[in-house]
Motif scaffolding. Structure first.
Motif, PDB file in Angstrom:
ATOM      1  N   VAL A  38      44.092  43.831  54.496  1.00 18.56           N
ATOM      2  CA  VAL A  38      42.950  42.789  54.626  1.00 18.56           C
ATOM      3  C   VAL A  38      43.773  41.565  53.706  1.00 18.56           C
ATOM      4  O   VAL A  38      43.956  41.571  52.481  1.00 18.56           O
ATOM      5  CB  VAL A  38      41.619  43.362  54.204  1.00 18.56           C
ATOM      6  CG1 VAL A  38      40.798  41.944  54.353  1.00 18.56           C
ATOM      7  CG2 VAL A  38      41.238  44.479  55.183  1.00 18.56           C
ATOM      8  N   CYS A  39      43.923  40.583  54.222  1.00 17.95           N
ATOM      9  CA  CYS A  39      44.153  39.159  53.476  1.00 17.95           C
ATOM     10  C   CYS A  39      43.140  38.141  53.692  1.00 17.95           C
ATOM     11  O   CYS A  39      42.406  38.002  54.655  1.00 17.95           O
ATOM     12  CB  CYS A  39      45.462  38.602  54.034  1.00 17.95           C
ATOM     13  SG  CYS A  39      47.065  39.623  54.204  1.00 17.95           S
ATOM     14  N   GLN A  40      43.014  37.172  52.646  1.00 20.45           N
ATOM     15  CA  GLN A  40      42.252  36.169  52.646  1.00 20.45           C
ATOM     16  C   GLN A  40      43.105  34.967  52.120  1.00 20.45           C
ATOM     17  O   GLN A  40      43.381  34.826  50.951  1.00 20.45           O
ATOM     18  CB  GLN A  40      41.079  36.339  51.810  1.00 20.45           C
ATOM     19  CG  GLN A  40      40.196  35.194  51.752  1.00 20.45           C
ATOM     20  CD  GLN A  40      38.855  35.496  50.858  1.00 20.45           C
ATOM     21  OE1 GLN A  40      37.958  36.053  51.373  1.00 20.45           O
ATOM     22  NE2 GLN A  40      38.739  34.812  49.697  1.00 20.45           N
TER      23      GLN A  40
ATOM     24  N   ARG B 184      44.956  35.732  59.358  1.00 17.38           N
ATOM     25  CA  ARG B 184      45.570  36.888  60.200  1.00 17.38           C
ATOM     26  C   ARG B 184      47.000  36.963  60.334  1.00 17.38           C
ATOM     27  O   ARG B 184      47.647  38.050  60.520  1.00 17.38           O
ATOM     28  CB  ARG B 184      45.008  36.338  61.656  1.00 17.38           C
ATOM     29  CG  ARG B 184      43.408  36.576  61.829  1.00 17.38           C
ATOM     30  CD  ARG B 184      42.836  37.876  61.885  1.00 17.38           C
ATOM     31  NE  ARG B 184      42.640  38.355  60.560  1.00 17.38           N
ATOM     32  CZ  ARG B 184      41.681  38.049  59.543  1.00 17.38           C
ATOM     33  NH1 ARG B 184      40.678  36.976  59.976  1.00 17.38           N
ATOM     34  NH2 ARG B 184      41.531  38.281  58.455  1.00 17.38           N
ATOM     35  N   LEU B 185      47.753  35.756  60.142  1.00 21.27           N
ATOM     36  CA  LEU B 185      49.225  35.743  60.214  1.00 21.27           C
ATOM     37  C   LEU B 185      49.923  36.438  59.112  1.00 21.27           C
ATOM     38  O   LEU B 185      50.725  37.351  59.198  1.00 21.27           O
ATOM     39  CB  LEU B 185      49.587  34.464  60.153  1.00 21.27           C
ATOM     40  CG  LEU B 185      49.603  33.401  61.444  1.00 21.27           C
ATOM     41  CD1 LEU B 185      50.079  32.187  61.164  1.00 21.27           C
ATOM     42  CD2 LEU B 185      50.262  33.875  62.647  1.00 21.27           C
TER      43      LEU B 185
ATOM     44  N   LEU C 108      57.338  37.499  60.880  1.00 15.32           N
ATOM     45  CA  LEU C 108      56.439  36.522  61.224  1.00 15.32           C
ATOM     46  C   LEU C 108      57.190  35.356  61.659  1.00 15.32           C
ATOM     47  O   LEU C 108      58.331  34.746  61.157  1.00 15.32           O
ATOM     48  CB  LEU C 108      55.686  35.959  59.888  1.00 15.32           C
ATOM     49  CG  LEU C 108      54.868  34.935  59.941  1.00 15.32           C
ATOM     50  CD1 LEU C 108      53.558  35.161  59.017  1.00 15.32           C
ATOM     51  CD2 LEU C 108      55.101  33.422  59.685  1.00 15.32           C
ATOM     52  N   VAL C 109      56.392  34.672  62.752  1.00 18.44           N
ATOM     53  CA  VAL C 109      57.126  33.487  63.403  1.00 18.44           C
ATOM     54  C   VAL C 109      55.800  32.567  63.964  1.00 18.44           C
ATOM     55  O   VAL C 109      54.977  32.935  64.705  1.00 18.44           O
ATOM     56  CB  VAL C 109      57.903  33.543  64.561  1.00 18.44           C
ATOM     57  CG1 VAL C 109      58.438  32.386  65.304  1.00 18.44           C
ATOM     58  CG2 VAL C 109      58.929  34.516  64.302  1.00 18.44           C
ATOM     59  N   GLU C 110      55.935  31.383  63.339  1.00 21.42           N
ATOM     60  CA  GLU C 110      54.728  30.391  63.574  1.00 21.42           C
ATOM     61  C   GLU C 110      55.327  29.097  64.329  1.00 21.42           C
ATOM     62  O   GLU C 110      56.148  28.473  63.238  1.00 21.42           O
ATOM     63  CB  GLU C 110      53.571  30.245  62.575  1.00 21.42           C
ATOM     64  CG  GLU C 110      52.489  29.377  62.860  1.00 21.42           C
ATOM     65  CD  GLU C 110      51.659  28.719  61.833  1.00 21.42           C
ATOM     66  OE1 GLU C 110      50.496  28.499  61.863  1.00 21.42           O
ATOM     67  OE2 GLU C 110      52.534  28.540  60.802  1.00 21.42           O
ATOM     68  N   LEU C 111      54.933  28.663  65.291  1.00 24.25           N
ATOM     69  CA  LEU C 111      55.403  27.221  65.665  1.00 24.25           C
ATOM     70  C   LEU C 111      54.630  26.298  65.737  1.00 24.25           C
ATOM     71  O   LEU C 111      53.251  26.431  66.318  1.00 24.25           O
ATOM     72  CB  LEU C 111      56.055  27.480  67.400  1.00 24.25           C
ATOM     73  CG  LEU C 111      56.357  26.421  67.934  1.00 24.25           C
ATOM     74  CD1 LEU C 111      57.724  25.526  67.337  1.00 24.25           C
ATOM     75  CD2 LEU C 111      56.974  26.641  69.384  1.00 24.25           C
ATOM     76  N   HIS C 112      54.737  24.970  65.384  1.00 26.62           N
ATOM     77  CA  HIS C 112      53.910  24.015  65.403  1.00 26.62           C
ATOM     78  C   HIS C 112      54.589  22.907  66.327  1.00 26.62           C
ATOM     79  O   HIS C 112      55.732  22.657  65.962  1.00 26.62           O
ATOM     80  CB  HIS C 112      53.554  23.583  63.936  1.00 26.62           C
ATOM     81  CG  HIS C 112      52.495  24.024  63.485  1.00 26.62           C
ATOM     82  ND1 HIS C 112      51.207  23.643  63.636  1.00 26.62           N
ATOM     83  CD2 HIS C 112      52.485  24.967  62.563  1.00 26.62           C
ATOM     84  CE1 HIS C 112      50.243  24.383  62.926  1.00 26.62           C
ATOM     85  NE2 HIS C 112      51.217  25.334  61.870  1.00 26.62           N
TER      86      HIS C 112
ATOM     87  N   GLU D  70      48.214  38.966  57.418  1.00 21.44           N
ATOM     88  CA  GLU D  70      47.951  40.542  57.722  1.00 21.44           C
ATOM     89  C   GLU D  70      49.000  41.052  58.588  1.00 21.44           C
ATOM     90  O   GLU D  70      49.575  42.193  58.147  1.00 21.44           O
ATOM     91  CB  GLU D  70      46.726  40.590  58.303  1.00 21.44           C
ATOM     92  CG  GLU D  70      45.522  40.386  57.123  1.00 21.44           C
ATOM     93  CD  GLU D  70      44.073  40.527  57.882  1.00 21.44           C
ATOM     94  OE1 GLU D  70      43.968  40.902  59.072  1.00 21.44           O
ATOM     95  OE2 GLU D  70      43.095  40.517  57.315  1.00 21.44           O
ATOM     96  N   LYS D  71      49.248  40.302  59.459  1.00 21.85           N
ATOM     97  CA  LYS D  71      50.215  40.871  60.740  1.00 21.85           C
ATOM     98  C   LYS D  71      51.604  41.018  60.114  1.00 21.85           C
ATOM     99  O   LYS D  71      52.381  42.031  60.289  1.00 21.85           O
ATOM    100  CB  LYS D  71      50.029  40.021  61.845  1.00 21.85           C
ATOM    101  CG  LYS D  71      48.852  40.173  62.628  1.00 21.85           C
ATOM    102  CD  LYS D  71      48.800  41.453  63.121  1.00 21.85           C
ATOM    103  CE  LYS D  71      47.535  41.439  64.007  1.00 21.85           C
ATOM    104  NZ  LYS D  71      47.212  43.101  64.493  1.00 21.85           N
ATOM    105  N   ALA D  72      52.127  39.863  59.258  1.00 22.34           N
ATOM    106  CA  ALA D  72      53.250  40.030  58.637  1.00 22.34           C
ATOM    107  C   ALA D  72      53.539  41.300  57.540  1.00 22.34           C
ATOM    108  O   ALA D  72      54.400  41.930  57.700  1.00 22.34           O
ATOM    109  CB  ALA D  72      53.519  38.669  57.704  1.00 22.34           C
ATOM    110  N   PHE D  73      52.469  41.392  56.833  1.00 21.23           N
ATOM    111  CA  PHE D  73      52.575  42.439  55.793  1.00 21.23           C
ATOM    112  C   PHE D  73      52.159  44.064  56.362  1.00 21.23           C
ATOM    113  O   PHE D  73      52.554  44.912  55.722  1.00 21.23           O
ATOM    114  CB  PHE D  73      51.790  42.063  54.447  1.00 21.23           C
ATOM    115  CG  PHE D  73      52.484  40.871  53.689  1.00 21.23           C
ATOM    116  CD1 PHE D  73      53.494  41.473  52.923  1.00 21.23           C
ATOM    117  CD2 PHE D  73      52.037  39.786  53.814  1.00 21.23           C
ATOM    118  CE1 PHE D  73      54.320  40.421  52.462  1.00 21.23           C
ATOM    119  CE2 PHE D  73      53.098  38.609  53.210  1.00 21.23           C
ATOM    120  CZ  PHE D  73      53.959  39.045  52.339  1.00 21.23           C
TER     121      PHE D  73
END
Length: 240
Positions: A68-70, A96-97, A193-197, A99-102
């Motif tokens: 659980v991440c905050q 959420r990103l 983790l991959v995030e695109l902007h 959490e999924k990564a770790f």
């Protein structure tokens, strides 16, 4: 305003492939199992890890540990003050990103029916905030002694006129600049983790990804040295 000058320098005087200075401290929060403070240039992050402990029944998993991440930011972290430092749409997405990564980094099967809480707070945001949180979390987990596949390192990279630039600042994270945040384990090819902007042309994707992987490897070298030095400092206390 041009991001790269005609002499090949960026707004803060760095070369396109040059990362900012990384400064860290571990074990600052005595109430947490693990904690870290990370400065990545002018981006400053605090991270605390609690657990593993017996979690709430609603989040309890029989075969593995729940992560659980905050993610939150201080009201004064950026140029504009925020009324809601946590709980908004962006903070929820960042949480959420993380959490999924770790979930892919921590050996969650070692702690069934338990829970690990991770709190990341951006004290000062100057770009690459998500990447800085990943790096700070990795160090906090190492401080807590939680078993992992390896130290996760992250970097945010963009592209200007076909040329990649790494470790973006807030002035470089414009609405038009395509950028990717990437996290890998131990600086290798295992991506967590991959995030695109913004829109990124497919011809530029491989260039940005390669630059991001190389930057993750550079950041990992910094984090690994910090973790090793911290472990050696703790060895006399542990009696080893």
């Amino acid at each position: 305003m041009s991001i790269i000058s005609e002499h090949g320098f960026r707004l803060d005087g760095r070369r396109p492939a040059q990362i900012r200075n990384v400064n860290t401290r571990l074990g600052l929060n005595r109430n947490a199992e693990g904690s870290s403070y990370l400065e990545h240039g002018n981006t400053k992050v605090l991270c605390a890890v609690y657990g593993p402990y017996e979690g709430k029944a609603s989040k309890r998993l029989e075969d593995r540990c729940a992560i659980v991440c905050q993610y939150s930011t201080t009201t004064f972290s950026g140029l504009e003050r925020k009324n809601r430092p946590r709980g908004d749409r962006k903070s929820t997405e960042m949480s959420r990103l993380l959490e999924k990564a770790f979930e892919s980094v921590i050996l969650t099967e070692s702690f069934p029916r338990s829970q690990i809480d991770i709190f990341c707070e951006v004290i000062q945001g100057d770009g690459s905030n998500l990447a800085a949180c990943v790096n700070a979390t990795s160090l906090a987990l190492a401080d807590a002694g939680i078993p992992m596949k390896g130290i996760a390192s992250a970097a945010t990279c963009g592209i200007v006129e076909g040329n990649p630039i790494v470790d973006l600042t807030s002035r470089e994270e414009t609405d038009l600049l395509p950028r990717v945040t990437l996290a890998t384990i131990c600086g290798r090819d295992e991506v967590v983790l991959v995030e695109l902007h913004n829109r990124l042309h497919i011809d530029h994707l491989s260039v940005v990804m390669e630059a991001a992987k190389a930057t993750c490897a550079d950041v990992y070298e910094c984090l690994a040295v910090v973790a090793q030095q911290h472990l050696k400092a703790c060895a006399p206390i542990l009696g080893n």
